[in-house]
Scaffold this motif. Structure first.
Motif, PDB file in Angstrom:
ATOM      1  N   GLN A  73      87.678   5.965 -11.715  1.00  0.00           N
ATOM      2  CA  GLN A  73      86.321   5.906 -10.818  1.00  0.00           C
ATOM      3  C   GLN A  73      86.296   4.279 -10.249  1.00  0.00           C
ATOM      4  OE1 GLN A  73      84.789   8.467  -9.374  1.00  0.00           O
ATOM      5  NE2 GLN A  73      84.270   7.083  -7.884  1.00  0.00           N
ATOM      6  N   ASP A  74      86.438   3.397 -11.185  1.00  0.00           N
ATOM      7  CA  ASP A  74      86.330   1.983 -10.718  1.00  0.00           C
ATOM      8  C   ASP A  74      87.335   1.689  -9.673  1.00  0.00           C
ATOM      9  OD1 ASP A  74      84.071   1.579 -12.774  1.00  0.00           O
ATOM     10  OD2 ASP A  74      85.582   0.826 -14.275  1.00  0.00           O
ATOM     11  N   VAL A  75      88.765   2.275  -9.938  1.00  0.00           N
ATOM     12  CA  VAL A  75      89.843   2.100  -9.160  1.00  0.00           C
ATOM     13  C   VAL A  75      89.426   2.690  -7.806  1.00  0.00           C
ATOM     14  CG1 VAL A  75      92.478   2.612  -8.930  1.00  0.00           C
ATOM     15  CG2 VAL A  75      91.553   1.669 -11.136  1.00  0.00           C
ATOM     16  N   LYS A  76      89.186   3.856  -7.953  1.00  0.00           N
ATOM     17  CA  LYS A  76      88.781   4.425  -6.614  1.00  0.00           C
ATOM     18  C   LYS A  76      87.790   3.618  -5.982  1.00  0.00           C
ATOM     19  CE  LYS A  76      89.235   9.408  -8.184  1.00  0.00           C
ATOM     20  NZ  LYS A  76      88.618  10.635  -8.369  1.00  0.00           N
ATOM     21  N   ASP A  77      86.744   3.203  -6.441  1.00  0.00           N
ATOM     22  CA  ASP A  77      85.589   2.437  -5.730  1.00  0.00           C
ATOM     23  C   ASP A  77      86.102   1.150  -5.329  1.00  0.00           C
ATOM     24  OD1 ASP A  77      83.867   4.599  -6.117  1.00  0.00           O
ATOM     25  OD2 ASP A  77      83.003   3.602  -7.957  1.00  0.00           O
ATOM     26  N   THR A  78      87.124   0.390  -5.903  1.00  0.00           N
ATOM     27  CA  THR A  78      87.721  -0.798  -5.650  1.00  0.00           C
ATOM     28  C   THR A  78      88.832  -1.198  -4.854  1.00  0.00           C
ATOM     29  OG1 THR A  78      86.811  -1.481  -8.060  1.00  0.00           O
ATOM     30  CG2 THR A  78      88.167  -3.013  -6.851  1.00  0.00           C
ATOM     31  N   PHE A  79      89.557  -0.092  -4.967  1.00  0.00           N
ATOM     32  CA  PHE A  79      91.044  -0.222  -4.522  1.00  0.00           C
ATOM     33  C   PHE A  79      91.145   1.028  -3.598  1.00  0.00           C
ATOM     34  CE2 PHE A  79      92.190  -2.188  -8.463  1.00  0.00           C
ATOM     35  CZ  PHE A  79      91.907  -3.542  -8.124  1.00  0.00           C
ATOM     36  N   LEU A  80      91.176   2.241  -4.130  1.00  0.00           N
ATOM     37  CA  LEU A  80      91.691   3.356  -3.212  1.00  0.00           C
ATOM     38  C   LEU A  80      90.806   3.798  -2.109  1.00  0.00           C
ATOM     39  CD1 LEU A  80      92.679   5.647  -6.332  1.00  0.00           C
ATOM     40  CD2 LEU A  80      94.184   4.229  -4.811  1.00  0.00           C
ATOM     41  N   LEU A 130     104.712   3.294   2.932  1.00  0.00           N
ATOM     42  CA  LEU A 130     106.127   3.510   2.509  1.00  0.00           C
ATOM     43  C   LEU A 130     106.239   5.111   2.240  1.00  0.00           C
ATOM     44  CD1 LEU A 130     106.565   0.547   0.158  1.00  0.00           C
ATOM     45  CD2 LEU A 130     107.325   0.837   2.272  1.00  0.00           C
ATOM     46  N   LEU A 131     105.352   5.620   1.996  1.00  0.00           N
ATOM     47  CA  LEU A 131     105.508   7.346   1.470  1.00  0.00           C
ATOM     48  C   LEU A 131     104.034   7.964   1.711  1.00  0.00           C
ATOM     49  CD1 LEU A 131     107.511   9.119   0.392  1.00  0.00           C
ATOM     50  CD2 LEU A 131     106.898   8.801  -2.021  1.00  0.00           C
ATOM     51  N   PRO A 132     103.591   8.247   2.965  1.00  0.00           N
ATOM     52  CA  PRO A 132     102.274   8.753   3.045  1.00  0.00           C
ATOM     53  C   PRO A 132     102.121  10.082   2.235  1.00  0.00           C
ATOM     54  CG  PRO A 132     103.486   8.105   5.252  1.00  0.00           C
ATOM     55  CD  PRO A 132     104.188   7.850   3.991  1.00  0.00           C
ATOM     56  N   GLY A 133     100.835  10.226   1.861  1.00  0.00           N
ATOM     57  CA  GLY A 133     100.471  11.517   1.112  1.00  0.00           C
ATOM     58  C   GLY A 133     100.235  12.885   1.972  1.00  0.00           C
ATOM     59  N   THR A 134      99.441  12.309   3.274  1.00  0.00           N
ATOM     60  CA  THR A 134      99.627  13.269   4.362  1.00  0.00           C
ATOM     61  C   THR A 134     100.206  12.839   5.492  1.00  0.00           C
ATOM     62  OG1 THR A 134      96.948  13.734   3.690  1.00  0.00           O
ATOM     63  CG2 THR A 134      97.831  14.476   5.859  1.00  0.00           C
ATOM     64  N   ALA A 135     101.274  13.699   5.644  1.00  0.00           N
ATOM     65  CA  ALA A 135     102.599  13.410   6.503  1.00  0.00           C
ATOM     66  C   ALA A 135     102.774  14.445   7.675  1.00  0.00           C
ATOM     67  CB  ALA A 135     103.850  13.499   5.824  1.00  0.00           C
ATOM     68  N   THR A 168      95.369  10.437  -3.503  1.00  0.00           N
ATOM     69  CA  THR A 168      93.889  10.519  -2.959  1.00  0.00           C
ATOM     70  C   THR A 168      94.082  11.099  -1.646  1.00  0.00           C
ATOM     71  OG1 THR A 168      93.308   8.573  -4.336  1.00  0.00           O
ATOM     72  CG2 THR A 168      91.926   9.015  -2.420  1.00  0.00           C
ATOM     73  N   ALA A 169      94.946  10.712  -0.767  1.00  0.00           N
ATOM     74  CA  ALA A 169      95.096  10.905   0.659  1.00  0.00           C
ATOM     75  C   ALA A 169      95.371  12.506   0.650  1.00  0.00           C
ATOM     76  CB  ALA A 169      96.090  10.081   1.269  1.00  0.00           C
ATOM     77  N   ALA A 170      96.258  12.809  -0.166  1.00  0.00           N
ATOM     78  CA  ALA A 170      96.530  14.266  -0.093  1.00  0.00           C
ATOM     79  C   ALA A 170      95.991  15.237  -0.914  1.00  0.00           C
ATOM     80  CB  ALA A 170      97.909  14.376  -0.646  1.00  0.00           C
ATOM     81  N   GLN A 171      95.223  14.752  -2.091  1.00  0.00           N
ATOM     82  CA  GLN A 171      94.411  15.759  -2.812  1.00  0.00           C
ATOM     83  C   GLN A 171      92.970  15.786  -3.259  1.00  0.00           C
ATOM     84  OE1 GLN A 171      96.052  18.805  -3.284  1.00  0.00           O
ATOM     85  NE2 GLN A 171      97.906  18.297  -2.319  1.00  0.00           N
ATOM     86  N   SER A 172      92.565  14.351  -2.747  1.00  0.00           N
ATOM     87  CA  SER A 172      91.315  14.122  -3.193  1.00  0.00           C
ATOM     88  C   SER A 172      90.179  15.318  -3.095  1.00  0.00           C
ATOM     89  CB  SER A 172      90.661  12.916  -2.325  1.00  0.00           C
ATOM     90  OG  SER A 172      89.317  12.678  -2.508  1.00  0.00           O
ATOM     91  N   THR A 173      89.091  15.205  -3.904  1.00  0.00           N
ATOM     92  CA  THR A 173      88.330  16.296  -3.989  1.00  0.00           C
ATOM     93  C   THR A 173      87.006  15.547  -3.993  1.00  0.00           C
ATOM     94  OG1 THR A 173      87.929  16.350  -6.435  1.00  0.00           O
ATOM     95  CG2 THR A 173      89.513  18.027  -5.215  1.00  0.00           C
ATOM     96  N   ASP A 174      87.042  14.111  -3.537  1.00  0.00           N
ATOM     97  CA  ASP A 174      85.427  13.555  -3.544  1.00  0.00           C
ATOM     98  C   ASP A 174      85.483  12.905  -2.123  1.00  0.00           C
ATOM     99  OD1 ASP A 174      87.639  11.706  -4.003  1.00  0.00           O
ATOM    100  OD2 ASP A 174      86.819  10.910  -5.725  1.00  0.00           O
TER     101      ASP A 174
END
Length: 308
Positions: free
Chosen positions: A122-129, A35-40, A240-246
């Motif tokens: 971090q849990d949310v990153k590993d489980t969903f993101l 609906l709203l991509p972070g990297t467009a 995460t898509a636009a600014q993740s550093t991991d």
């Protein structure tokens, strides 16, 4: 890595979600991204940030003339290569600050000691993101990649939306049938378009999911509303898509990553010139060399997607 099993409300009882339920939450994360991509990506006239692609083709040599005889083939200019630049894809990454983790922002899960605890970021990153990003950057172009881009030779592709009817690249070649001896001096560059290439974005698909539970400020356990969960997870998948550093930032280029859609081919005729003559009068003998030969591949460009 800590993949958690969120809790849900099963008729008043707190229960661990099944693997399928967690997958549904990942799918909803992907839908929110669509609906709203972070990297467009967008189509621009020139100067796109992804850089330039080059289409080449032959054009006729400059015509020659003589007052008593035809200029020889060796004295007539050879066909030359002309190059056209396409810098039409622009990439922009969203810059914003997402909702901060207060310690009770994210879903709760049951610990090994049978305690109820909020997931960490971090849990949310590993489980969903991160699972959502892994799906988004694959080579497929289905709803599981909603909000990501690919190249097609078609103006209309099922399950996708075209970004612009302006091609991001065109393969052209000399139109050999347009050059005739009777037209000498012919215009040097007389092209025909072989293939146009267009930028599309994959459409997302809303999915049914069971909302997880979270701790309120008063330490009550409450179910997220669809609106609140959708807004929260959309912020974070975009960020995460636009600014993740991991290593989970989505990036597009022409040089590294997984190919997305059709390769954009630059082809060109390989002939050394079709020498032609035209008699005008006893004082005007004309000659010109036209493009000829067989089409060969010069280069193939791909839109690529990757995690960085």
């Amino acid at each position: 890595m800590a993949v958690r099993t969120p809790l849900y409300n099963n008729n008043g009882n707190l229960q661990d979600m099944t693997t399928a339920m967690v997958t549904n939450l990942v799918n909803q994360t992907i839908y929110q991204y669509s609906l709203l991509p972070g990297t467009a990506l967008s189509v621009v006239n020139s100067g796109g940030t992804l850089g330039n692609l080059f289409d080449t083709r032959l054009q006729a040599g400059v015509s020659s003339s003589g007052v008593s005889s035809y200029p020889s083939e060796s004295a007539t200019a050879e066909p030359g290569v002309v190059t056209f630049t396409y810098g039409k894809i622009n990439q922009v990454k969203a810059a914003f600050t997402p909702t901060a983790d207060t310690g009770r922002t994210w879903p709760v899960y049951r610990t090994a000691a049978n305690e109820i605890q909020s997931m960490t970021l971090q849990d949310v990153k590993d489980t969903f993101l991160h699972p959502a990003i892994d799906s988004l950057v694959s080579g497929s172009t289905t709803t599981a990649q909603g909000g990501t881009y690919f190249i097609s030779t078609s103006l209309s592709v099922a399950g996708a939306t075209i970004m612009s009817s302006t091609p991001v690249f065109s393969d052209t070649r000399a139109n050999v049938s347009a050059y005739t001896a009777g037209g000498i001096p012919e215009s040097l560059d007389q092209p025909s378009t072989i293939t146009n290439y267009y930028l599309h974005v994959c459409n997302g698909a809303n999915s049914t999911y069971t909302p997880p539970m979270f701790l309120t400020a008063s330490h009550d356990i409450q179910e997220y509303s669809s609106a609140s969960w959708g807004s929260l997870i959309q912020e974070w998948i975009r960020y995460t898509a636009a600014q993740s550093t991991d290593g989970y930032q989505i990036n597009y280029s022409y040089t590294s990553g997984t190919n997305r859609g059709s390769g954009m081919g630059d082809t060109r005729l390989n002939g050394s010139g079709n020498y032609q003559q035209r008699f005008i009068n006893a004082n005007d003998y004309r000659a010109q060399e036209f493009p000829n030969g067989t089409a060969i591949g010069i280069n193939t460009y791909y839109l690529k997607i990757s995690k960085i």
